[in-house]
Design a protein around this motif. Structure first.
Motif, PDB file in Angstrom:
ATOM      1  N   LEU A 107      -0.814  11.251   1.055  1.00  0.00           N
ATOM      2  CA  LEU A 107      -0.970  10.264   2.130  1.00  0.00           C
ATOM      3  C   LEU A 107       0.387   9.853   2.673  1.00  0.00           C
ATOM      4  O   LEU A 107       1.282   9.471   1.916  1.00  0.00           O
ATOM      5  CB  LEU A 107      -1.692   9.018   1.611  1.00  0.00           C
ATOM      6  N   LEU A 108       0.508   9.916   3.997  1.00  0.00           N
ATOM      7  CA  LEU A 108       1.709   9.443   4.669  1.00  0.00           C
ATOM      8  C   LEU A 108       1.456   8.073   5.274  1.00  0.00           C
ATOM      9  O   LEU A 108       0.358   7.779   5.766  1.00  0.00           O
ATOM     10  CB  LEU A 108       2.097  10.399   5.804  1.00  0.00           C
ATOM     11  N   HIS A 109       2.488   7.229   5.268  1.00  0.00           N
ATOM     12  CA  HIS A 109       2.432   5.947   5.965  1.00  0.00           C
ATOM     13  C   HIS A 109       2.919   6.196   7.393  1.00  0.00           C
ATOM     14  O   HIS A 109       4.102   6.092   7.692  1.00  0.00           O
ATOM     15  CB  HIS A 109       3.305   4.926   5.250  1.00  0.00           C
TER      16      HIS A 109
ATOM     17  N   LEU B 260       1.408  14.640  16.352  1.00  0.00           N
ATOM     18  CA  LEU B 260       2.686  13.941  16.399  1.00  0.00           C
ATOM     19  C   LEU B 260       2.586  12.750  15.451  1.00  0.00           C
ATOM     20  O   LEU B 260       1.708  11.896  15.604  1.00  0.00           O
ATOM     21  CB  LEU B 260       2.972  13.461  17.822  1.00  0.00           C
ATOM     22  N   LEU B 261       3.473  12.701  14.457  1.00  0.00           N
ATOM     23  CA  LEU B 261       3.445  11.669  13.425  1.00  0.00           C
ATOM     24  C   LEU B 261       4.562  10.672  13.676  1.00  0.00           C
ATOM     25  O   LEU B 261       5.728  11.063  13.822  1.00  0.00           O
ATOM     26  CB  LEU B 261       3.618  12.305  12.038  1.00  0.00           C
ATOM     27  N   ALA B 262       4.227   9.398  13.717  1.00  0.00           N
ATOM     28  CA  ALA B 262       5.218   8.344  13.960  1.00  0.00           C
ATOM     29  C   ALA B 262       5.419   7.524  12.694  1.00  0.00           C
ATOM     30  O   ALA B 262       4.451   7.048  12.095  1.00  0.00           O
ATOM     31  CB  ALA B 262       4.773   7.437  15.116  1.00  0.00           C
TER      32      ALA B 262
ATOM     33  N   ARG C  10      -2.005   5.380   8.489  1.00  0.00           N
ATOM     34  CA  ARG C  10      -1.816   6.356   7.419  1.00  0.00           C
ATOM     35  C   ARG C  10      -2.613   7.609   7.718  1.00  0.00           C
ATOM     36  O   ARG C  10      -3.600   7.571   8.451  1.00  0.00           O
ATOM     37  CB  ARG C  10      -2.188   5.779   6.057  1.00  0.00           C
ATOM     38  N   VAL C  11      -2.189   8.721   7.114  1.00  0.00           N
ATOM     39  CA  VAL C  11      -2.810  10.006   7.410  1.00  0.00           C
ATOM     40  C   VAL C  11      -2.735  10.891   6.166  1.00  0.00           C
ATOM     41  O   VAL C  11      -1.744  10.894   5.440  1.00  0.00           O
ATOM     42  CB  VAL C  11      -2.113  10.680   8.617  1.00  0.00           C
TER      43      VAL C  11
ATOM     44  N   PHE D 191       5.740   7.810   2.232  1.00  0.00           N
ATOM     45  CA  PHE D 191       4.551   8.267   1.529  1.00  0.00           C
ATOM     46  C   PHE D 191       3.853   7.067   0.913  1.00  0.00           C
ATOM     47  O   PHE D 191       4.499   6.167   0.375  1.00  0.00           O
ATOM     48  CB  PHE D 191       4.921   9.257   0.421  1.00  0.00           C
ATOM     49  N   MET D 192       2.531   7.051   0.978  1.00  0.00           N
ATOM     50  CA  MET D 192       1.771   6.035   0.285  1.00  0.00           C
ATOM     51  C   MET D 192       1.786   6.352  -1.211  1.00  0.00           C
ATOM     52  O   MET D 192       1.918   7.506  -1.614  1.00  0.00           O
ATOM     53  CB  MET D 192       0.322   5.991   0.776  1.00  0.00           C
ATOM     54  N   SER D 193       1.648   5.323  -2.031  1.00  0.00           N
ATOM     55  CA  SER D 193       1.595   5.527  -3.479  1.00  0.00           C
ATOM     56  C   SER D 193       0.690   4.465  -4.088  1.00  0.00           C
ATOM     57  O   SER D 193       0.230   3.543  -3.395  1.00  0.00           O
ATOM     58  CB  SER D 193       2.993   5.419  -4.092  1.00  0.00           C
TER      59      SER D 193
END
Length: 377
Positions: free
Chosen positions: A147-149, A160-162, A189-190, A314-316
């Protein structure tokens, strides 16, 4: 007696079924996850094996579990900002009660079946959606996703990721591009995973938090206010002060006591389409990284900068303070995925174009600039 209904959710290779004696509960899951995750009604006769959430409006079942929990040693925790009493028996079954929400949970089969009971349809529906989403997340993380923040938009399959801290402009960027030329994939998040030569991305369905000032700047304030005045509703997690401010026509940011956190409008996923005319994306492949910052006096432009992807992007498990894994769904995997998954994604994201941008307070100029940027290969 009500006729049970069922909704199945699917994201990549993960799925979960929500079964209820109250159609409101399963309808809520279909609405909430709808186009972002494949959510559809299924015959109850098809509900057998596989991850399952049984969520019933049942005061007696709630009372029985509450009495059971009171009779055994238990601990206290917080879940979804509410007090939670927890106990685990010798078989690994977890029983929990949220007295303030009048909800009871029972997690069995190593988190493969969670039963929820409560007094009223809406709290039960909210709880069922939370647990179903957490079960999907756990399955995806076990399958190598992380997971990305980040916020994300998709155009012609390219995502496109911001990235950025609070106030950097992630949400502004995503909504501006989605209003012009792209589909909205994620507000905050994605999910992402290396599959073949691509970094594939999936949405994280959630209510989107948008400040009153940003809502006004984007030209969406009057749309929301008109809908509320017509009797429609935003997400029930929205603070009543925000609803009151909208109905009164107040557009300035609204802060919690102490001024550290802004109270924001909470938008249902499907309201992006029905209220704002934005399409939702169900997936894509990562194509570029964007690092925005807001300067009120600036003309939107590409700027020099050293910002690149970092650990905080990154989410954690440490960032999941609202929904810790009290119900044993993750099987020990960190809330943001494995170290290997994060390292693989970070390595391949580093090879994609990185754009440092500054945005001003001219919304039209910002939108034109970002639309042109998203057009580049």
């Amino acid at each position: 007696m009500s006729t049970p209904t069922a909704t199945r959710l699917q994201a990549a290779d993960a799925d979960v079924t929500v079964l209820s004696n109250t159609a409101f509960v399963t309808d809520w899951s279909r609405r909430y996850f709808g186009p972002w995750w494949n959510a559809f009604e299924v015959p109850t006769s098809s509900v057998c094996a596989g991850p399952l959430v049984t969520a019933d409006v049942d005061e007696k079942a709630y009372a029985d579990l509450a009495a059971l929990l009171a009779s055994v040693p238990h601990s206290e925790a917080t879940y979804a900002k509410a007090r939670l009493l927890l106990a685990r028996d010798s078989t690994g079954t977890i029983t929990a009660v949220s007295p303030d929400e009048q909800l009871a949970y029972r997690s069995e089969q190593l988190g493969g079946h969670v039963t929820i009971s409560g007094h009223a349809p809406q709290p039960v529906a909210l709880a069922a959606s939370r647990i179903a989403r957490e079960m999907i997340r756990a399955a995806l993380l076990r399958d190598g996703w992380t997971l990305l923040h980040a916020s994300a938009v998709v155009r012609d399959g390219r995502a496109l990721l911001a990235f950025g801290d609070k106030g950097a402009g992630k949400t502004t960027t995503a909504l501006l591009v989605a209003s012009r030329c792209a589909q909205l994939l994620a507000n905050d998040r994605v999910f992402i995973k290396r599959i073949g030569a691509d970094l594939r991305v999936l949405p994280w369905p959630s209510a989107a938090a948008i400040g009153l000032g940003l809502l006004d700047a984007l030209g969406l304030y009057d749309v929301v206010r008109d809908r509320l005045q017509a009797g429609e509703h935003l997400h029930p997690t929205q603070h009543q002060d925000v609803t009151d401010a909208l109905l009164a026509g107040r557009r300035e940011p609204l802060w919690e006591p102490g001024g550290k956190r802004e109270r924001k409008v909470q938008v249902f996923p499907d309201q992006f389409a029905s209220w704002f005319g934005m399409e939702l994306a169900t997936g894509g492949r990562a194509a570029a990284l964007l690092f925005p910052r807001i300067d009120p006096a600036a003309v939107p432009a590409l700027v020099d900068g050293e910002r690149t992807l970092g650990e905080d992007d990154f989410m954690s498990g440490a960032t999941e303070d609202r929904y810790p894994d009290h119900f044993g769904l993750a099987h020990g995997i960190d809330g943001g995925g494995s170290d290997l998954a994060r390292a693989t994604v970070a390595e391949h994201l580093a090879a994609l174009p990185h754009h440092q941008v500054v945005l001003g307070h001219d919304v039209g100029a910002n939108a034109d600039f970002l639309a042109k940027l998203s057009d580049s290969p």
